[in-house]
Design a protein around this motif. Structure first.
Motif, PDB file in Angstrom:
ATOM      1  N   GLU A 121       0.841  -1.205   0.000  1.00  0.00           N
ATOM      2  CA  GLU A 121       0.000   0.000   0.000  1.00  0.00           C
ATOM      3  C   GLU A 121       0.874   1.252   0.000  1.00  0.00           C
ATOM      4  OE1 GLU A 121      -3.021   2.397   2.926  1.00  0.00           O
ATOM      5  OE2 GLU A 121      -3.029   0.209   3.054  1.00  0.00           O
ATOM      6  N   SER A 122       1.934   1.236   0.774  1.00  0.00           N
ATOM      7  CA  SER A 122       2.858   2.383   0.805  1.00  0.00           C
ATOM      8  C   SER A 122       3.483   2.619  -0.560  1.00  0.00           C
ATOM      9  CB  SER A 122       3.954   2.157   1.837  1.00  0.00           C
ATOM     10  OG  SER A 122       3.409   2.096   3.121  1.00  0.00           O
ATOM     11  N   ARG A 123       3.868   1.536  -1.220  1.00  0.00           N
ATOM     12  CA  ARG A 123       4.431   1.652  -2.578  1.00  0.00           C
ATOM     13  C   ARG A 123       3.394   2.199  -3.553  1.00  0.00           C
ATOM     14  NH1 ARG A 123       6.511  -3.641  -4.626  1.00  0.00           N
ATOM     15  NH2 ARG A 123       6.978  -2.344  -6.401  1.00  0.00           N
ATOM     16  N   VAL A 141       0.731   4.083  -2.849  1.00  0.00           N
ATOM     17  CA  VAL A 141       0.491   5.487  -2.524  1.00  0.00           C
ATOM     18  C   VAL A 141       1.613   6.358  -3.085  1.00  0.00           C
ATOM     19  CG1 VAL A 141       0.456   7.116  -0.584  1.00  0.00           C
ATOM     20  CG2 VAL A 141      -1.016   5.099  -0.552  1.00  0.00           C
ATOM     21  N   ALA A 142       2.850   5.947  -2.911  1.00  0.00           N
ATOM     22  CA  ALA A 142       3.987   6.710  -3.434  1.00  0.00           C
ATOM     23  C   ALA A 142       3.914   6.816  -4.949  1.00  0.00           C
ATOM     24  CB  ALA A 142       5.300   6.061  -3.008  1.00  0.00           C
ATOM     25  N   HIS A 143       3.541   5.730  -5.601  1.00  0.00           N
ATOM     26  CA  HIS A 143       3.438   5.747  -7.063  1.00  0.00           C
ATOM     27  C   HIS A 143       2.298   6.662  -7.523  1.00  0.00           C
ATOM     28  CE1 HIS A 143       4.757   4.052 -10.847  1.00  0.00           C
ATOM     29  NE2 HIS A 143       3.478   4.050 -11.225  1.00  0.00           N
ATOM     30  N   LEU A 144       1.174   6.632  -6.823  1.00  0.00           N
ATOM     31  CA  LEU A 144       0.047   7.496  -7.190  1.00  0.00           C
ATOM     32  C   LEU A 144       0.389   8.970  -6.999  1.00  0.00           C
ATOM     33  CD1 LEU A 144      -2.937   5.454  -5.713  1.00  0.00           C
ATOM     34  CD2 LEU A 144      -2.500   5.924  -8.137  1.00  0.00           C
ATOM     35  N   GLU A 145       1.174   9.268  -5.986  1.00  0.00           N
ATOM     36  CA  GLU A 145       1.586  10.653  -5.745  1.00  0.00           C
ATOM     37  C   GLU A 145       2.545  11.159  -6.808  1.00  0.00           C
ATOM     38  OE1 GLU A 145       3.307  10.775  -1.852  1.00  0.00           O
ATOM     39  OE2 GLU A 145       1.354  10.646  -0.865  1.00  0.00           O
ATOM     40  N   SER A 146       3.260  10.256  -7.463  1.00  0.00           N
ATOM     41  CA  SER A 146       4.293  10.674  -8.407  1.00  0.00           C
ATOM     42  C   SER A 146       3.933  10.453  -9.870  1.00  0.00           C
ATOM     43  CB  SER A 146       5.603   9.953  -8.075  1.00  0.00           C
ATOM     44  OG  SER A 146       5.449   8.566  -8.302  1.00  0.00           O
ATOM     45  N   GLN A 169      -9.104   5.640   2.440  1.00  0.00           N
ATOM     46  CA  GLN A 169      -8.799   7.061   2.605  1.00  0.00           C
ATOM     47  C   GLN A 169      -7.450   7.427   2.000  1.00  0.00           C
ATOM     48  OE1 GLN A 169      -8.936   7.497   6.828  1.00  0.00           O
ATOM     49  NE2 GLN A 169     -11.164   7.385   6.935  1.00  0.00           N
ATOM     50  N   ALA A 170      -6.473   6.524   2.082  1.00  0.00           N
ATOM     51  CA  ALA A 170      -5.111   6.828   1.650  1.00  0.00           C
ATOM     52  C   ALA A 170      -4.996   6.975   0.136  1.00  0.00           C
ATOM     53  CB  ALA A 170      -4.151   5.745   2.137  1.00  0.00           C
ATOM     54  N   ILE A 171      -5.709   6.154  -0.613  1.00  0.00           N
ATOM     55  CA  ILE A 171      -5.571   6.191  -2.073  1.00  0.00           C
ATOM     56  C   ILE A 171      -6.125   7.493  -2.659  1.00  0.00           C
ATOM     57  CG2 ILE A 171      -6.347   5.083  -4.214  1.00  0.00           C
ATOM     58  CD1 ILE A 171      -5.765   2.406  -2.786  1.00  0.00           C
ATOM     59  N   PRO A 172      -7.344   7.914  -2.325  1.00  0.00           N
ATOM     60  CA  PRO A 172      -7.800   9.208  -2.847  1.00  0.00           C
ATOM     61  C   PRO A 172      -6.909  10.377  -2.407  1.00  0.00           C
ATOM     62  CG  PRO A 172      -9.665   7.953  -2.068  1.00  0.00           C
ATOM     63  CD  PRO A 172      -8.430   7.209  -1.646  1.00  0.00           C
ATOM     64  N   ALA A 173      -6.413  10.331  -1.182  1.00  0.00           N
ATOM     65  CA  ALA A 173      -5.526  11.395  -0.700  1.00  0.00           C
ATOM     66  C   ALA A 173      -4.243  11.432  -1.523  1.00  0.00           C
ATOM     67  CB  ALA A 173      -5.215  11.196   0.776  1.00  0.00           C
ATOM     68  N   ALA A 174      -3.699  10.273  -1.858  1.00  0.00           N
ATOM     69  CA  ALA A 174      -2.480  10.212  -2.671  1.00  0.00           C
ATOM     70  C   ALA A 174      -2.743  10.738  -4.075  1.00  0.00           C
ATOM     71  CB  ALA A 174      -1.966   8.777  -2.736  1.00  0.00           C
ATOM     72  N   ILE A 175      -3.890  10.401  -4.633  1.00  0.00           N
ATOM     73  CA  ILE A 175      -4.233  10.902  -5.971  1.00  0.00           C
ATOM     74  C   ILE A 175      -4.366  12.419  -5.933  1.00  0.00           C
ATOM     75  CG2 ILE A 175      -6.010  10.919  -7.767  1.00  0.00           C
ATOM     76  CD1 ILE A 175      -6.479   7.919  -7.052  1.00  0.00           C
ATOM     77  N   ARG A 176      -4.996  12.952  -4.899  1.00  0.00           N
ATOM     78  CA  ARG A 176      -5.132  14.415  -4.774  1.00  0.00           C
ATOM     79  C   ARG A 176      -3.761  15.084  -4.663  1.00  0.00           C
ATOM     80  NH1 ARG A 176     -10.013  13.138  -2.222  1.00  0.00           N
ATOM     81  NH2 ARG A 176     -11.713  14.142  -3.330  1.00  0.00           N
TER      82      ARG A 176
END
Length: 133
Positions: free
Chosen positions: A41-43, A45-50, A103-110
């Protein structure tokens, strides 16, 4: 599910309504979401943020669907979109999906959209919201 693959550990009692145990008890259920361990999940989230482009973001959506069975929808909200908070980012309900992940995935996309506003504009363009500008 193949027993040699690591699966997500259970949430503390009362902390989540993911129905993980019921999912594990049903051998016919789609248990792919349990492969999303906290490290994975951490990986993710990091990928979605970048993400760099809308095409990258769309590929990530397809990968999440194919590998985890997770449907993520991203669209402009019903009201005026002035910031990335105006986008509606939803994960369809599915058993086994932890509320923290939900909650983490939409936040990372934002955060990714804030970092790359051109992706947000491309999403608006897909929905004909910038057609006249």
């Amino acid at each position: 599910m193949h027993s040699s693959l690591p699966i997500r550990t259970a949430c503390p009692p009362g902390a989540c309504v993911c129905k993980r145990e019921a999912l594990l008890a049903d051998p016919r259920a789609d248990q792919r979401i349990l492969l999303l361990t906290k490290a994975e999940e951490s990986r993710l989230v990091a990928h979605l943020e970048s993400v760099e482009t809308l095409a990258d973001l769309r590929r990530m959506q397809v990968k999440m669907l194919d590998l985890l069975g997770m449907v993520v929808r991203i669209a402009p909200g019903a009201n005026e979109v002035r910031t990335v908070r105006g986008f509606e980012i939803r994960i369809e309900d599915m058993p086994g999906l932890c509320s923290k992940t939900r909650q983490a995935i939409p936040a990372a996309i934002r955060r990714g959209l804030e970092r790359r506003p051109d992706i947000a504009y491309a999403i608006l363009n897909e929905n004909d919201l910038l057609a006249d500008t």
